[in-house]
Design an enzyme around this catalytic site. Structure first.
Site, PDB file in Angstrom:
ATOM      1  N   ASN A 173     -15.029  12.679  75.715  1.00  0.00           N
ATOM      2  CA  ASN A 173     -14.561  13.996  76.195  1.00  0.00           C
ATOM      3  C   ASN A 173     -13.412  14.534  75.342  1.00  0.00           C
ATOM      4  OD1 ASN A 173     -12.377  12.450  76.956  1.00  0.00           O
ATOM      5  ND2 ASN A 173     -12.459  12.963  79.141  1.00  0.00           N
ATOM      6  N   GLU A 186      -6.230  13.419  78.898  1.00  0.00           N
ATOM      7  CA  GLU A 186      -7.538  13.988  79.238  1.00  0.00           C
ATOM      8  C   GLU A 186      -7.555  15.495  78.938  1.00  0.00           C
ATOM      9  OE1 GLU A 186      -9.708  11.916  79.693  1.00  0.00           O
ATOM     10  OE2 GLU A 186      -9.298  10.416  81.231  1.00  0.00           O
ATOM     11  N   ASP A 219      -1.239   3.063  75.854  1.00  0.00           N
ATOM     12  CA  ASP A 219      -1.409   3.317  77.287  1.00  0.00           C
ATOM     13  C   ASP A 219      -1.648   2.029  78.065  1.00  0.00           C
ATOM     14  OD1 ASP A 219      -3.932   2.856  76.229  1.00  0.00           O
ATOM     15  OD2 ASP A 219      -4.638   4.901  76.528  1.00  0.00           O
ATOM     16  N   HIS A 249     -10.587  12.907  74.601  1.00  0.00           N
ATOM     17  CA  HIS A 249      -9.236  12.430  74.909  1.00  0.00           C
ATOM     18  C   HIS A 249      -8.702  11.528  73.806  1.00  0.00           C
ATOM     19  CE1 HIS A 249     -10.594   8.659  77.437  1.00  0.00           C
ATOM     20  NE2 HIS A 249     -10.522   8.381  76.162  1.00  0.00           N
TER      21      HIS A 249
HETATM   22  P1  PGA Z   1     -13.696   3.212  73.257  1.00  0.00           P
HETATM   23  O1  PGA Z   1     -12.653   4.222  73.881  1.00  0.00           O
HETATM   24  O2  PGA Z   1     -13.064   2.672  72.011  1.00  0.00           O
HETATM   25  O3  PGA Z   1     -13.880   2.133  74.289  1.00  0.00           O
HETATM   26  O4  PGA Z   1     -14.939   3.972  72.968  1.00  0.00           O
HETATM   27  C1  PGA Z   1     -11.993   5.117  73.042  1.00  0.00           C
HETATM   28  C2  PGA Z   1     -11.071   5.973  73.847  1.00  0.00           C
HETATM   29  O5  PGA Z   1     -11.365   6.194  75.028  1.00  0.00           O
HETATM   30  O6  PGA Z   1     -10.060   6.428  73.305  1.00  0.00           O
END
Ligand code: PGA
Length: 256
Positions: A136, A143, A67, A138
């Protein structure tokens, strides 16, 4: 699903770097699906050290990232283009033209989504997709509520995701509101998936992924259906598991 429980972030990163290294060291074409965020930083550090120490040839390696934010210049310190340069690309000899991220500044962003899928397809698909997991649930920037059949698409970031990522920016206001992400269908097409999780903030999402019912409300649960999913998670990230799920992991370190 294979769940490997480790003690901490360091051990998670060591295991992940070893697995990723195997893919690039085989000497045949490898398409790595890469992730950004706090979770894989140490994995990349260790992978870089190994590649540098062993002078590994990476001319056959291709990368596609999950992404990118929309509207951040590629040189912006928080763009994912910049992240990948900083943590991996500038340190290892992957040919630049073989590294791909979605272009969050494309004139026609819908066209860019189609183009990104074409790149992945033309490479023959992703051999191993590295994933983090949002608190959450995702994956990528898919999302809660994202249909499972979506390919690369544009998203409005959830407020909780922007808040979680605000730690990397000067203020919450600076966190972009939109992004372009591989879709869940794109991710599920990867031949192998390696999901990393560290820390208590991921415990609820990881519990859902491992033992919850498959639901678009928690995008990561779709991974239960993937034929080759490995999760490497530390004790804190696995701390919400039920006793039943935990005993399965403890019995064999391979379960579900
Ligand atoms: P993070 O994010 O590695 O910064 O915890 C993970 C994600 O949002 O997929």
């Amino acid at each position: 699903m294979i769940v490997l429980e480790v003690e901490n972030y360091q051990q998670m990163s060591e295991k992940a770097a070893n697995i990723m290294f195997q893919y690039v060291a085989e000497g045949k074409k490898a398409v790595l699906g890469l992730a950004t965020g706090g979770t894989p930083v140490k994995t990349y550090d260790l992978l870089v050290s190994r590649i540098q120490n062993e002078k590994t040839d990476l001319s056959h390696v291709h990368t596609v990232n999950l992404d990118e934010y929309i509207g951040l210049d590629e040189k912006h310190p928080q763009s994912y283009h910049h992240f990948m340069e900083e943590h991996l690309f500038q340190h290892v000899p992957i040919p630049k033209k073989q590294t791909h991220l979605p272009n969050g500044n494309a004139e026609d962003l819908n066209e860019e989504c189609i183009h990104y899928e074409q790149i992945i397809e033309s490479l023959g698909g992703v051999d191993i997709q590295l994933l983090g997991i949002g608190a959450n649930g995702h994956i990528g920037f898919n999302e809660p509520g994202t249909p499972f059949d979506q390919k690369t698409h544009l998203v409005d970031l959830a407020p909780s995701t922007r808040e979680a990522n605000a730690r990397f920016f000067a203020s919450l206001d600076e966190v972009p509101k939109k992004a372009i992400t591989m879709g869940i269908a794109t991710i599920m097409n990867s031949k192998n998936i390696l999901l990393l999780a560290s820390g208590e903030s991921k415990a609820d999402a990881l519990k859902q992924l491992i033992e919850g019912s498959v639901s678009e409300a928690c995008p990561a649960t779709v991974l239960q259906k993937h034929p080759s999913l490995t999760i490497i998670a530390d004790e804190a990230a696995l701390s919400s598991l039920s006793d039943e799920a935990r005993s399965k992991i403890n019995q064999s370190n391979v379960s579900c």
